[in-house]
Design an enzyme around this catalytic site. Structure first.
Site, PDB file in Angstrom:
ATOM      1  N   GLU A   1       0.835  -1.199   0.000  1.00 29.14           N
ATOM      2  CA  GLU A   1       0.000   0.000   0.000  1.00 29.14           C
ATOM      3  C   GLU A   1       0.869   1.248   0.000  1.00 29.14           C
ATOM      4  OE1 GLU A   1      -2.768  -0.328   3.243  1.00 29.14           O
ATOM      5  OE2 GLU A   1      -3.898  -1.926   2.260  1.00 29.14           O
TER       6      GLU A   1
ATOM      7  N   GLY B   1     -11.882   1.180   4.915  1.00 29.32           N
ATOM      8  CA  GLY B   1     -12.920   0.411   5.608  1.00 29.32           C
ATOM      9  C   GLY B   1     -13.368   1.023   6.916  1.00 29.32           C
ATOM     10  N   ALA B   2     -12.423   1.518   7.688  1.00 27.92           N
ATOM     11  CA  ALA B   2     -12.756   2.082   8.999  1.00 27.92           C
ATOM     12  C   ALA B   2     -12.895   3.601   8.966  1.00 27.92           C
ATOM     13  CB  ALA B   2     -11.687   1.698  10.016  1.00 27.92           C
TER      14      ALA B   2
ATOM     15  N   HIS C   1      -8.007   1.593   1.276  1.00 33.12           N
ATOM     16  CA  HIS C   1      -7.994   1.175   2.684  1.00 33.12           C
ATOM     17  C   HIS C   1      -8.823   2.136   3.545  1.00 33.12           C
ATOM     18  CE1 HIS C   1      -5.425  -1.215   5.789  1.00 33.12           C
ATOM     19  NE2 HIS C   1      -6.662  -1.016   6.226  1.00 33.12           N
TER      20      HIS C   1
END
Length: 331
Positions: free
Chosen positions: A262, A282-283, A280
């Site tokens: 990443e 998701g949260a 990235h």
């Protein structure tokens, strides 16, 4: 003597306020620093709060003789040298599942984007086109979704899959068959789950045992036209094997929020039309970040009190959260 805590990644203001409002604690916030820049800062800290950006390396751990706690505001701890921490007797804390709703919602956002070709349709319309006939999609209803890992996130995915009228099969070696069925999920061993999974989604931590757990052999056992979802940790899925399966048509699509490297740079996987990918995130919801921040500082303060490092008095400024994302989802 005051307990010194370093916060080296962004935390919600409320979480930092809880730390600062706790008697006997000194907090230093320093963000975006490299390993050489962190070295002098860790020499005198007792606890360290990070998210995913800071790499807690062996070199940094060895440079922190007083360090006893590393608190990861999130689930994955692959940015922390856990072996070096264990050797020193440092306790590594994390809060798996505090972001469960955010990740589960993203899974279905990505799946809907793929199945209904939403990114391509949106881009077409923005170009001034009206290509309605080009964007015939598919429904989630009636599809079988295989869920690897039925912790808090996997359970949240199963709950939402049932709302879409999908069939849920799952595998989690830590969960009994009875407990799995109580979630509305049919328990299956991996060898039986793969051929049943029209959509395969992973919700397990990255460890030596799970790294590369979905490779060419596992993909070959999925039904033709299946879709793979990885919104868990980069490295769980062999991305080269996914690309090869997409190119020959065994997989009809894939969605990725995480990658082995990443950022993924010019990865040919990301460039494919039948792949929907995000960086990235998701949260990355306001609710999840508030929940993760409050839970990790609460957990850390509890450990400090248990050890006697600070007294039993509570934070001076903490207030109960009214965030619905803070509701516990029991494992």
């Amino acid at each position: 003597m005051s307990v010194r805590i370093l916060v080296s990644d962004p935390l919600p203001e409320g979480a930092v306020a809880i730390l600062r409002g706790t008697p006997g604690i000194t907090v230093e916030e320093r963000r975006g620093l490299s390993e050489p820049e962190l070295l002098p800062l860790v020499a005198d800290i007792d606890a360290w709060v990070v998210r995913g950006a800071t790499k807690v390396t062996r070199r940094l751990i060895e440079a922190a003789p007083k360090l006893r706690w590393v608190a990861r505001a999130g689930a994955g701890i692959d940015n922390i040298d856990a072996a070096a921490a264990r050797e020193r007797g440092i306790l590594v804390l994390n809060v798996p599942g505090a972001n469960a709703v955010a990740v589960a919602e993203l899974v279905f956002g990505l799946l809907l984007a793929l199945f209904r070709q939403i990114p391509a349709a949106d881009a077409s319309l923005k170009r001034g086109e009206w290509a309605k006939a080009r964007f015939q999609g598919r429904e989630l209803r009636g599809k079988t979704i295989g869920i690897l890992g039925l912790g808090k996130i996997g359970r949240a995915v199963a709950q939402r899959a049932r709302a879409f009228e999908m069939r849920c099969v799952g595998h989690d070696p830590l969960l009994s068959e009875e407990a799995t069925r109580a979630l509305g999920v049919e328990p299956l061993p991996m060898k039986e789950l793969l051929p049943r999974s029209e959509i395969l989604t992973l919700h397990v931590p990255l460890s030596p045992e799970t790294r590369g757990m979905i490779g060419a052999g596992e993909i070959a056992r999925l039904p033709r036209g299946a879709v793979i979802v990885n919104a868990a940790r980069g490295g769980l899925v062999d991305e080269a094997a996914v690309l090869e399966a997409l190119e020959r048509g065994h997989l009809s699509g894939a969605v990725f929020d995480v990658f082995a490297q990443e950022p993924p740079g010019g990865s040919p996987l990301v460039q494919r039309e039948n792949v929907v990918a995000t960086p990235h995130i998701g949260a990355a919801t306001q609710e999840a970040q508030e929940a993760v921040g409050e839970e990790i500082v609460t957990l850390l303060l509890g450990k400090l009190r248990e050890s006697g490092a600070i007294g039993e008095s509570g934070p001076r400024t903490a207030t109960p959260s009214r965030n619905p994302a803070h509701k516990k989802i029991s494992r």
